[in-house]
Structure formats: C-alpha cells, structure tokens
Motif scaffolding. Structure first.
Motif, PDB file in Angstrom:
ATOM      1  N   MET A   1      -4.998  -2.545  -5.534  1.00 17.87           N
ATOM      2  CA  MET A   1      -4.775  -3.806  -6.248  1.00 17.87           C
ATOM      3  C   MET A   1      -3.312  -4.028  -6.631  1.00 17.87           C
ATOM      4  N   THR A   2      -2.467  -3.024  -6.443  1.00 20.65           N
ATOM      5  CA  THR A   2      -1.052  -3.141  -6.791  1.00 20.65           C
ATOM      6  C   THR A   2      -0.205  -3.191  -5.530  1.00 20.65           C
ATOM      7  N   ASP A   3       0.879  -3.970  -5.588  1.00 18.12           N
ATOM      8  CA  ASP A   3       1.815  -4.002  -4.458  1.00 18.12           C
ATOM      9  C   ASP A   3       3.078  -3.187  -4.745  1.00 18.12           C
ATOM     10  N   ASP A   4       3.080  -2.441  -5.854  1.00 15.62           N
ATOM     11  CA  ASP A   4       4.215  -1.599  -6.223  1.00 15.62           C
ATOM     12  C   ASP A   4       4.268  -0.387  -5.283  1.00 15.62           C
TER      13      ASP A   4
ATOM     14  N   GLN B   1      -4.768  -5.980  -2.176  1.00 17.86           N
ATOM     15  CA  GLN B   1      -3.667  -5.736  -1.247  1.00 17.86           C
ATOM     16  C   GLN B   1      -4.193  -5.030   0.006  1.00 17.86           C
ATOM     17  N   PRO B   2      -3.597  -5.295   1.167  1.00 13.90           N
ATOM     18  CA  PRO B   2      -3.963  -4.494   2.342  1.00 13.90           C
ATOM     19  C   PRO B   2      -3.753  -3.010   2.035  1.00 13.90           C
TER      20      PRO B   2
ATOM     21  N   ARG C   1     -11.749 -10.110  -2.755  1.00 14.74           N
ATOM     22  CA  ARG C   1     -10.620 -10.468  -1.895  1.00 14.74           C
ATOM     23  C   ARG C   1     -10.295 -11.953  -2.013  1.00 14.74           C
TER      24      ARG C   1
ATOM     25  N   TRP D   1      -8.776  -2.469   4.241  1.00 16.36           N
ATOM     26  CA  TRP D   1      -8.662  -3.043   2.908  1.00 16.36           C
ATOM     27  C   TRP D   1      -9.130  -2.113   1.790  1.00 16.36           C
TER      28      TRP D   1
ATOM     29  N   ASP E   1      -5.020  -0.516 -10.639  1.00 18.86           N
ATOM     30  CA  ASP E   1      -4.333  -0.140  -9.399  1.00 18.86           C
ATOM     31  C   ASP E   1      -5.311   0.195  -8.278  1.00 18.86           C
TER      32      ASP E   1
ATOM     33  N   GLU F   1      -6.328  -5.262   9.372  1.00 16.69           N
ATOM     34  CA  GLU F   1      -5.943  -4.402   8.256  1.00 16.69           C
ATOM     35  C   GLU F   1      -7.148  -3.571   7.817  1.00 16.69           C
TER      36      GLU F   1
ATOM     37  N   GLN G   1       1.698   2.763  -5.044  1.00 15.79           N
ATOM     38  CA  GLN G   1       0.919   2.972  -3.832  1.00 15.79           C
ATOM     39  C   GLN G   1       1.100   4.392  -3.300  1.00 15.79           C
TER      40      GLN G   1
END
Length: 442
Positions: free
Chosen positions: A319-322, A113-114, A107, A143, A94, A141, A326
């Motif tokens: 690294m997670t888009d959850d 993920q941003p 990347r 990062w 994550d 963004e 987040q």
C-alpha cells in the motif's frame, strides 16, 4: 606565528559553538538511527493467530533493527469499509492482507501499489507455488505477495456416523442428504449438517463450494458477463435447500464461529469448512483427533459435477510507494516465509487452517511436527491433496473481472440462499435472483 591565546569570552563562545555542533551531530545520528516504521494489517482476529503473528514480528524486528514492524487487526466483517476509508483518509497501512476478490475491490480505491518489485525480491529467497501467485496477476503486474492458502473440505464427526451405522465418508451429494436426514435427531439437539444460510462471507464461501461441486464454478464468462443462471446452480441450490432441512433452525445467523462450534459441540454431524478448528476439537469436543473426519467435497452421483473446492490465496498488498519501506516489506515477507519461521507459524497460528504457499520440504516437516497438527496429519494432508482441484469465484475465466469484488463484498450467493430459505422461494428463483444481483452491480 599564530597566537593561540584566547580570551575568556572567546573561549566561552568556542565551547558554546562546539556544544551546539556536537548536539546537532548527535541529533542527526539519532534521526538516522531511528527505525523505519512499517505496519501490516490483517483480518485474522482469533487470539492464537494474533499471538503467532506477533512472534514473527518480534523476531523480524530483532533481526532487522533498521525496521520496526507492527501489526493491526481488523475483522473481516468490517474489512471492506474500514480499508476503503483508510485509503480515502490517507492513513493506510504498508501491508494489507487480501484475498482475490477483496483485492479487486480495494484496488478500485487507487490505494494499492503494484507489488511486482517486492514480489521479485521475495521470490529470490523462496519458491512460490504458482497457483497462489496467479490469483494476483493482472495488467502485467503482480499485485500481492502470497502468504498462506485455504480450502474447504467436508468435515464430519466419525462417532455420529458409526453410532448410526452409516458408512463414511459420504462421496456423493445424495449420500450427504441421506446421512444428514438420518443423523438429524432434534430431540437430542443433533442435526445432520450445519450450512450457513446467512448473509456472511462464511455463507458465500460454503455455498460457492457446493456450486462448484455441481459444475457451476464459473460465475462470469470471458467478457465478465454473469452466467450463474444455469441448470448446475439450480441443482446446487436445490441440494442446499434440502440440506437446510437437516440443519439447526438458527442457521440464518450462522457465520464461521457458529458453523465450527456446531461440529465441535456435537450439534451438527457435518459441515463444509476449512481445517480451522483442531485446537478447539482437542480442547472442547470431548473426542480424539481420529474422531474428526475430513474428505473431499462430495459430487452428484450422475457425473454432472466435478471434484472441486473453494480455495484462495491469502496475500499481502503493498500500500506504500516509499522505496525504503518497500525494501523493508520485501525483507519482512522473505523472513516470514523462510522455512523455519514459516513452518513454525503454519503449525501454531491456527493448526490446519493455513496451507503453505511455498514449495519447501523443510517448511512442511516443521509444520507437521507442531504439537497439535502432528495429531491431525491425515486431515491436514487431505487439504494438501485437494489443492489441485480447487478454484476461486470470479477467477475461473480467462479475463480479470473487477465485479468479483462486489460479488464477494456483498455476499451475493449468501443473499440468494438466505432469500430462498426465509421467503421459501424455489431454487430456480434463487438462482435468477443471484444473477440479478450480479447484473445490477455498479
């Protein structure tokens, strides 16, 4: 009137239904109460750093039972391949530690993920030093969330200088060479300098620091074309080739541990390094804190160079888009960077190595009051004072250049140094080879 009298059979069915209903309800509550699992992966392998991070993790988990953070550790030597493989296999973590060039390489896998949303939440709680944030700005963004800084200094053994009657610290590259020559006494197993002439990240960073001191800090132009084949870098590699004469004969295999160990053991009198070994100096050098010298990186006496050191922001990529995860990551980073937790971590994880990325007087007070660091205030303050005169390879031009990931990941500056020493090619040929490596990046 309703007849409430039930047969034994009906009563049994009702009780069974209630039992099942209660079980389902308890299971739902149990699932709901299960902590959200979070994983942070970093490359700070030494036990003291792992232990200090575990203290932060344990305190976070205690304060926020909704989350359960754990740490993974991967060595820098395998970080590029390991993290890339994790992303490709869909088993990424994550939070992933990064330095700027490493970030550009990872990347490209599409797994980063941003981090703007997470960063903004953390920034409401702490005041970041903008220079550490800027290294992760690209495409409108942010990062990664900065966690700690690092830079290199000239570290030296004051006793060696005083015993040889040499004034210290050396302020010019000419003085470095003269001192290194005088301090090199092979019969005693003592050498003036330990420069890592190896295909390692340690070599890459140390060599780039000297390139910058000679005026060659910019490795790309604004169109991302390599521009390392120049007179400044020829002078830098000329200096490095001479310096290698006054280094231990096995510097071709030196990485961070060997460079640090050479100074602590007395094998070398000078190194280009971070303040990474205060614990080791106290425990293993046989000398006191006042015997460890720290100074800005020397520059050429003719004024052609500039006050400079390699510096970079260590940060954590999301690294997670959850969204739920987040939210937990934002809480973790804000907790870690809070004055008391952060000050204690900076002072104990690896005293002197990690620099604060937040502007907070309480954090600094706690950091400097740590048992070991309190003995090395002058050396550590030197790192804080040099911060405005630093930079990072591949981030000195106006535009973002993704090729810096390969520049660092494949240790191009170190490869050129290694070739120059092993094959005895000229500094000019070494710099030409360095640019050739950069031009051939896919």
């Amino acid at each position: 009137m309703i007849n409430l009298k039930l047969s034994k059979k009906s009563l049994f069915r009702l009780m069974k239904l209630l039992t099942v209903t209660m079980a389902v309800g308890m299971l739902a509550l149990s699932v709901q109460a299960k902590p959200i699992q979070l994983t942070m992966q970093h490359m700070e392998q030494p036990p003291s750093r792992v232990e200090a991070m575990q203290v932060v993790v344990d305190k976070f988990n205690e304060k926020y039972p909704k989350y359960r953070m754990k740490q993974n550790v991967v060595g820098w030597g395998e970080a590029y391949s390991r993290v890339t493989a994790q992303v490709e296999a869909g088993v990424g973590v994550d939070l992933q530690q990064a330095i700027p060039a490493f970030f550009t390489a990872i990347r490209r896998t599409g797994g980063v993920q941003p981090a703007t949303g997470v960063f903004n939440k953390v920034a409401k709680e702490v005041k970041f030093i903008e220079a550490y944030v800027d290294q992760y700005r690209a495409d409108d963004e942010i990062w990664a969330i900065p966690a700690f800084g690092m830079l290199e200094l000239l570290m030296y053994n004051k006793k060696h200088f005083e015993e040889a009657g040499i004034p210290h610290p050396p302020k010019t590259t000419e003085e470095v060479l003269a001192a290194a020559k005088k301090l090199t006494i092979p019969s005693k197993g003592q050498y003036g300098f330990a420069i890592p002439a190896s295909d390692t990240l340690a070599g890459t960073q140390s060599i780039y620091t000297w390139m910058g001191a000679f005026g060659g800090k910019k490795i790309f132009d604004d169109n991302c074309r390599p521009i390392v084949n120049n007179s400044q870098n020829v002078k830098a590699y000329t200096f490095l080739k001479e310096l290698a004469k006054y280094s231990p004969p096995d510097i071709g295999s030196y990485a961070w541990a060997e460079v640090e160990g050479s100074l602590v053991s007395g094998k070398a009198s000078m190194i280009t390094f971070k303040n990474a070994f205060m614990n080791s100096w106290i425990n293993n050098s046989g000398l006191g804190a006042n015997d460890l010298g720290a100074a800005p990186i020397p520059v050429p006496s003719d004024g052609s160079g500039e006050r400079f050191s390699l510096s970079y922001s260590n940060a954590f990529m999301v690294m997670t888009d959850d969204p739920e995860k987040q939210e937990g990551l934002a809480k973790f980073m804000a907790f870690w960077l809070s004055p008391k937790i952060y000050g204690e971590w900076l002072g104990t994880s690896e005293p002197g190595l990690f620099l604060p990325v937040t502007d907070n007087a309480e954090t600094n007070r706690i950091m400097f009051s740590a048992p070991v660091l309190s003995q090395f205030k002058k050396q550590h303050q030197m790192s804080l004072d040099e911060a405005p005169y630093t930079g990072m390879y591949g981030f000195m031009q106006n535009n973002y250049c993704p090729a810096v990931g390969q520049f660092e990941g494949q240790n191009f500056t170190a490869k050129a140094m290694e070739k120059m020493i092993i094959e005895d090619i000229s500094p000019k040929e070494a710099v030409e080879y360095l640019e050739e490596l950069m031009l051939n990046v896919n």
